[in-house]
Enzyme design. Structure first.
Site, PDB file in Angstrom:
ATOM      1  N   ARG A  11      57.912  19.469  60.951  1.00 50.70           N
ATOM      2  CA  ARG A  11      58.972  19.305  59.812  1.00 50.70           C
ATOM      3  C   ARG A  11      58.955  17.515  59.386  1.00 50.70           C
ATOM      4  O   ARG A  11      58.814  17.101  60.179  1.00 50.70           O
ATOM      5  CB  ARG A  11      60.379  19.824  60.574  1.00 50.70           C
ATOM      6  CG  ARG A  11      60.335  21.105  60.528  1.00 50.70           C
ATOM      7  CD  ARG A  11      61.079  21.471  61.234  1.00 50.70           C
ATOM      8  NE  ARG A  11      61.207  23.082  61.949  1.00 50.70           N
ATOM      9  CZ  ARG A  11      61.643  24.047  60.892  1.00 50.70           C
ATOM     10  NH1 ARG A  11      62.625  24.014  59.762  1.00 50.70           N
ATOM     11  NH2 ARG A  11      61.692  25.463  61.195  1.00 50.70           N
ATOM     12  N   GLU A  56      50.564  22.845  59.283  1.00 53.10           N
ATOM     13  CA  GLU A  56      51.337  22.979  58.357  1.00 53.10           C
ATOM     14  C   GLU A  56      52.442  22.314  58.459  1.00 53.10           C
ATOM     15  O   GLU A  56      52.990  22.075  59.532  1.00 53.10           O
ATOM     16  CB  GLU A  56      52.630  24.947  58.259  1.00 53.10           C
ATOM     17  CG  GLU A  56      53.265  25.083  57.216  1.00 53.10           C
ATOM     18  CD  GLU A  56      54.218  25.895  58.330  1.00 53.10           C
ATOM     19  OE1 GLU A  56      55.697  26.654  57.418  1.00 53.10           O
ATOM     20  OE2 GLU A  56      53.475  27.454  58.389  1.00 53.10           O
ATOM     21  N   ASN A  60      61.942  20.194  54.327  1.00 49.54           N
ATOM     22  CA  ASN A  60      63.236  21.085  54.120  1.00 49.54           C
ATOM     23  C   ASN A  60      64.248  19.957  52.907  1.00 49.54           C
ATOM     24  O   ASN A  60      64.255  18.375  53.906  1.00 49.54           O
ATOM     25  CB  ASN A  60      64.068  21.456  55.200  1.00 49.54           C
ATOM     26  CG  ASN A  60      63.538  22.693  55.787  1.00 49.54           C
ATOM     27  OD1 ASN A  60      63.573  23.522  55.253  1.00 49.54           O
ATOM     28  ND2 ASN A  60      62.923  22.274  56.707  1.00 49.54           N
ATOM     29  N   GLU A 121      46.961  11.676  69.615  1.00 54.98           N
ATOM     30  CA  GLU A 121      46.159  10.906  70.159  1.00 54.98           C
ATOM     31  C   GLU A 121      44.212  11.043  69.922  1.00 54.98           C
ATOM     32  O   GLU A 121      44.197  12.325  69.353  1.00 54.98           O
ATOM     33  CB  GLU A 121      45.975  11.586  71.627  1.00 54.98           C
ATOM     34  CG  GLU A 121      44.638  11.425  72.435  1.00 54.98           C
ATOM     35  CD  GLU A 121      44.847  12.069  74.143  1.00 54.98           C
ATOM     36  OE1 GLU A 121      44.179  11.476  74.781  1.00 54.98           O
ATOM     37  OE2 GLU A 121      45.303  12.877  74.169  1.00 54.98           O
TER      38      GLU A 121
END
Length: 126
Positions: A11, A56, A60, A121
């Site tokens: 997100r 993905e 929002n 990383e």
């Protein structure tokens, strides 16, 4: 039963800054972008050359700032030339750690932080 990891969802607060990080600093490519203004969110799927796992990115529109969970540690990416990638990351605006090796050995990894605070990383490809 056969299983395969196919995606990891992050997100994000600023989709453009995040896309810049993953596509310009690394070699991720936008596989698809879907906008859902009526539901107030966008999805962007990123491919990494040589991998079947997608990232993905979920944006929002009205979300409060996200906090990176204390149970999440990092994503891992391998590169052919670790030292070159380290210099590229250090020259960028992103927080970049020093080259490190396990148990004080030959440097084999470092961390760089994306615009949302997710750590990546970066490891030497074997």
């Amino acid at each position: 039963m056969s299983q395969e990891l196919v995606e990891i969802c992050l997100r994000v607060r600023d989709i453009d800054a995040t896309l810049d990080f993953y596509t310009n600093l690394f070699d991720f490519e936008v596989a698809s972008r879907r906008e859902f203004p009526e539901k107030k969110f966008d999805l962007v799927y990123l491919n990494s050359p040589g991998s079947s796992v997608q990232i993905e990115l979920t944006y929002n529109y009205d979300a409060d700032p996200y906090e990176v969970g204390n149970g999440f540690s990092h994503l891992g990416v391998t590169v052919d030339d670790l030292e070159d990638m380290h210099e590229t990351c250090k020259a960028s605006a992103y927080k970049t750690g020093e080259l490190k090796g396990l148990s004080g050995g030959t440097p084999s990894y470092f961390f760089v932080t994306d615009p949302d605070g997710y750590r990546i990383e970066v490891k030497r490809r074997k």
